[in-house]
Write an enzyme that holds these catalytic residues in place. Structure first.
Site, PDB file in Angstrom:
ATOM      1  CB  THR A  55      -0.997  -0.304   1.453  1.00  0.00           C
ATOM      2  OG1 THR A  55      -1.678  -1.512   1.393  1.00  0.00           O
ATOM      3  CG2 THR A  55      -2.105   1.242   1.454  1.00  0.00           C
TER       4      THR A  55
ATOM      5  CD  GLU B 212      -6.046   6.193   3.065  1.00  0.00           C
ATOM      6  OE1 GLU B 212      -6.474   5.590   2.712  1.00  0.00           O
ATOM      7  OE2 GLU B 212      -5.443   7.014   3.399  1.00  0.00           O
TER       8      GLU B 212
ATOM      9  CB  SER C 167       4.176   4.590   7.954  1.00  0.00           C
ATOM     10  OG  SER C 167       2.993   5.180   8.576  1.00  0.00           O
ATOM     11  CG  HIS C 168       1.018   3.386  11.475  1.00  0.00           C
ATOM     12  ND1 HIS C 168       1.179   3.307   9.254  1.00  0.00           N
ATOM     13  CD2 HIS C 168       0.546   1.711  10.893  1.00  0.00           C
ATOM     14  CE1 HIS C 168       0.177   2.562   8.410  1.00  0.00           C
ATOM     15  NE2 HIS C 168       0.565   1.633  10.027  1.00  0.00           N
TER      16      HIS C 168
ATOM     17  CG  ASP D 172       2.025   8.304  11.045  1.00  0.00           C
ATOM     18  OD1 ASP D 172       2.166   9.167  10.478  1.00  0.00           O
ATOM     19  OD2 ASP D 172       2.222   7.470  10.157  1.00  0.00           O
TER      20      ASP D 172
ATOM     21  CE  LYS E 198      -1.043   8.357   5.662  1.00  0.00           C
ATOM     22  NZ  LYS E 198      -2.132   6.767   5.044  1.00  0.00           N
TER      23      LYS E 198
ATOM     24  CG  ASP F 180       5.110   8.553   7.563  1.00  0.00           C
ATOM     25  OD1 ASP F 180       4.223   8.166   8.624  1.00  0.00           O
ATOM     26  OD2 ASP F 180       4.827   8.596   6.021  1.00  0.00           O
TER      27      ASP F 180
ATOM     28  CB  SER G 151      -6.639   4.587   7.999  1.00  0.00           C
ATOM     29  OG  SER G 151      -5.659   5.601   7.011  1.00  0.00           O
TER      30      SER G 151
ATOM     31  CG  ASP H 248       1.887   9.891   6.366  1.00  0.00           C
ATOM     32  OD1 ASP H 248       1.767   9.471   8.153  1.00  0.00           O
ATOM     33  OD2 ASP H 248       2.166   9.571   5.588  1.00  0.00           O
ATOM     34  NE  ARG H 249      -1.308   5.866   8.699  1.00  0.00           N
ATOM     35  CZ  ARG H 249      -1.697   4.813   9.597  1.00  0.00           C
ATOM     36  NH1 ARG H 249      -2.104   4.984  10.324  1.00  0.00           N
ATOM     37  NH2 ARG H 249      -2.074   4.314   8.664  1.00  0.00           N
TER      38      ARG H 249
HETATM   39  C1  G1P Z   1      -3.082   1.122   5.910  1.00  0.00           C
HETATM   40  C2  G1P Z   1      -4.924   2.239   6.427  1.00  0.00           C
HETATM   41  C3  G1P Z   1      -4.465   3.073   5.098  1.00  0.00           C
HETATM   42  C4  G1P Z   1      -2.893   4.243   4.326  1.00  0.00           C
HETATM   43  C5  G1P Z   1      -2.177   3.544   4.907  1.00  0.00           C
HETATM   44  C6  G1P Z   1      -0.455   4.275   4.596  1.00  0.00           C
HETATM   45  O1  G1P Z   1      -3.558   0.562   4.818  1.00  0.00           O
HETATM   46  O2  G1P Z   1      -6.095   1.475   6.060  1.00  0.00           O
HETATM   47  O3  G1P Z   1      -5.636   3.786   4.933  1.00  0.00           O
HETATM   48  O4  G1P Z   1      -3.215   4.188   3.334  1.00  0.00           O
HETATM   49  O5  G1P Z   1      -1.985   2.578   5.951  1.00  0.00           O
HETATM   50  O6  G1P Z   1      -0.432   4.921   6.191  1.00  0.00           O
HETATM   51  P1  G1P Z   1      -3.475  -0.951   4.831  1.00  0.00           P
HETATM   52  O7  G1P Z   1      -2.715  -1.365   5.864  1.00  0.00           O
HETATM   53  O8  G1P Z   1      -5.161  -1.202   4.994  1.00  0.00           O
HETATM   54  O9  G1P Z   1      -3.331  -1.418   3.509  1.00  0.00           O
HETATM   55 ZN    ZN Z   2       2.004   7.254   8.100  1.00  0.00          ZN
END
Ligand code: G1P
Ligand code: ZN
Length: 544
Positions: free
Chosen positions: A18, A364, A113-114, A278, A377, A280, A366, A282-283
């Site tokens: 993703t 999103e 990321s997270h 988060d 984001k 990086d 998320s 972006d959240r």
């Molecule tokens: C998750 C979130 C999605 C976001 C992505 C990157 O992806 O659900 O909305 O864009 O992290 O931050 P997922 O693990 O669901 O594929």
């Molecule tokens: Zn992130």
């Protein structure tokens, strides 16, 4: 200049998910693993000579060694200039802003990321293209294809670059420019928001905010913008120094992982406004005093109030949300007469809509919100947007949300995650659901009648590209929905995500807890998807 050409053999698992290639640190530390992937990027993105590349990361473990390797590989591959964040630090939104401002060819962002960091945590590499956004699927496919056949990579033999000191140096013929991590980003924020009004809000009354950077990349940005520029007292930003292991925490801004901030926001003498970011940056998570704003509601509220904010005062071209995100923003769009787009999960799907001027705000569920100011984001941006609205409306977060529900109705919403389950039964669950889809339409389950059931397929309205199998959706005649999909960002086993939504127009019924409001839908999900049976889990790991 001594360029070493190193023979290598392909790894079979370098398919970006993703959001880039995300793996355990230990995977990235295998000999040639990082190098193969980086060379695959360079081999796929065209002529690099005279081009500028942006490079930085969220400061997690392995960030620094990876940056040194990438700098030397970039130089060996003939890139003209590299803008690298001081100490290797650049948030994802800042990187996107810098690509756009300096017309760079793209960026390499080092982040998972997270996901947790540290030697036993995760690492990631993401490639962003010249519009500032994540590489679209055709680019990530090309990188993956290249990674499957790669047999050589190039790296310059040179001492490490000093990343502490701002300024330019040379690596072979490449100019390496160590840049301030915050400055370009802060300038962009000042061009969008009314900093004077926000400054007044934070310094003149008794309005208090609390910001938690979770020991991740947003810390330096938050210190500079909220404390130094906007006058919030020192100490407003908690956990503001990026640490390689995020202090052992999980840098994900939600009610579970940002519990320190949640405790403060629900405690005695709670601040008026709270936010967390988060890994990086972006959240974002937005809290009022003893009040949680769901990300889906946050997007809808930003859209409804956009005209109050200087950067958006001339109105929105359109809005976009990922499919599992609640439909709250659609109601705002309908009211103001603009288009609302529904895209697959992942920010990369917003890129074309933003580039084509079809959408101005995107979000999103998320905890991601953003706009056409960059192509990612943006956590801090969302907080500034909220503060700008609060400074003008002079109401509490809760009042603003409740008024919004009164006007548009409330979309009760929750996501249930089952993390780290076994891959095979997870796939079987999804396949079974897919096979049920044609039989569900029109069926009655207690009070619910199925109106539609499908596996979401998206045709990009700009380039016509089609993305299939983006999540199973079951919609009911009263407007409620169940969505089920597997995560594309996890690194251990599979993660099943279940998204639940129902709509309530009546303000007298806006006071339920979401789990309570969604209880019968949750029971129905179990009946249809048989999650317990396939996952062996009684409860979700995380509920947001
Ligand atoms: C998750 C979130 C999605 C976001 C992505 C990157 O992806 O659900 O909305 O864009 O992290 O931050 P997922 O693990 O669901 O594929
Ligand atoms: Zn992130």
């Amino acid at each position: 200049m001594n360029i070493r050409k190193v023979s290598t053999t392909p790894f079979s698992d370098q398919k970006p998910g993703t959001s880039g290639l995300r793996k355990a640190v230990k995977d990235f530390q295998q000999p040639h693993y990082l190098e193969n992937f980086i060379q695959s990027i360079f081999d796929s993105v065209g002529d690099l000579h005279f081009q500028t590349l942006v490079l930085g990361g969220d400061g997690r473990y392995y960030n620094r060694p990876a940056i040194q390797i990438i700098l030397k590989m970039a130089a060996a591959n003939g890139i003209g200039r590299i803008k690298v964040g001081q100490r290797g630090i650049l948030s994802t939104p800042a990187t996107s802003a810098i690509i756009r401002k300096y017309q760079a060819i793209g960026a390499i962002i080092l982040s998972a990321s997270h996901n947790p960091g540290g030697p036993n945590g995760d690492f990631g590499v993401k490639y962003n293209i010249s519009n500032g956004g994540p590489a679209p699927e055709k680019v990530t496919e090309a990188i993956y294809d290249r990674s499957k056949v790669i047999d050589i990579y190039q790296i310059l033999e040179a001492p490490d670059v000093d990343l502490e000191t701002l300024g330019e140096s040379h690596l072979g013929e490449t100019v390496v420019e160590v840049i301030d991590s915050v400055q370009d980003y802060q300038e962009l924020m000042e061009s969008l928001f009314d900093f004077e009004r926000i400054h007044q809000l934070l310094t003149r009354g008794n309005f208090r905010i609390s910001i938690d950077a979770l020991h991740a990349v947003a810390g330096p940005y938050a210190h500079a913008i909220f404390e130094q520029r906007l006058g919030a007292p020192v100490g407003t930003v908690r956990n503001g120094t990026p640490l390689e292991d995020f202090g052992g925490g999980h840098p994900d801004p939600n009610l579970v992982y940002a519990h320190e901030l949640v405790d403060i926001s629900y405690g005695e003498n709670a601040p008026d406004f709270g936010a967390a970011f988060d890994g990086d940056g972006d959240r974002n998570m937005i809290l009022g005093r003893k009040f949680f704003v769901t990300p889906s509601d946050s997007l809808a509220i930003l859209a409804a109030n956009a005209k109050l904010v200087p950067g958006y005062s001339s109105g929105l071209a359109g809005v976009a949300r990922s499919m599992p995100t609640s439909q709250a923003v659609d109601r705002v769009a309908a009211q103001i007469g603009i288009d609302s787009y529904e895209t697959p999960t992942g920010w990369k799907f917003f890129g074309n809509l933003l580039d084509a001027g079809k959408a101005t705000l995107c979000g999103e569920e998320s905890f991601g919100t953003g706009s056409n100011h960059i192509r990612e984001k943006d956590g801090l941006w969302a907080v500034l947007f909220w503060l700008n609205i609060l400074a003008i409306r002079q109401q509490s977060v809760e009042q603003i949300v409740r008024e919004h529900w009164q006007t548009y109705g409330r979309n009760y919403y929750s996501r249930h995650d089952y993390e780290g389950i076994e891959i095979e039964p997870a796939n079987t669950l999804i396949e079974r659901l897919r096979s049920l889809l044609p039989t569900l339409k029109g069926k009655q389950f207690a009070n619910y009648q199925v109106e539609y059931s499908d596996d979401f397929s998206y045709t990009d309205p700009v380039d016509g590209s089609i993305s299939d199998q983006q999540g199973v959706r079951i919609g009911f005649s009263d407007g409620s929905r169940i969505v089920v999909r597997l995560s594309g960002t996890g690194t251990q086993g599979a993660t099943l995500r279940v998204y639940l939504e129902s709509y309530e127009a009546d303000p007298a019924k806006h006071d339920l807890e979401p789990q309570q409001a969604l209880a019968s839908l949750i029971t129905l999900t179990e009946e249809i998807a048989q999650i317990r049976k396939f996952t062996g889990r009684e409860q979700p790991t995380v509920i947001t």
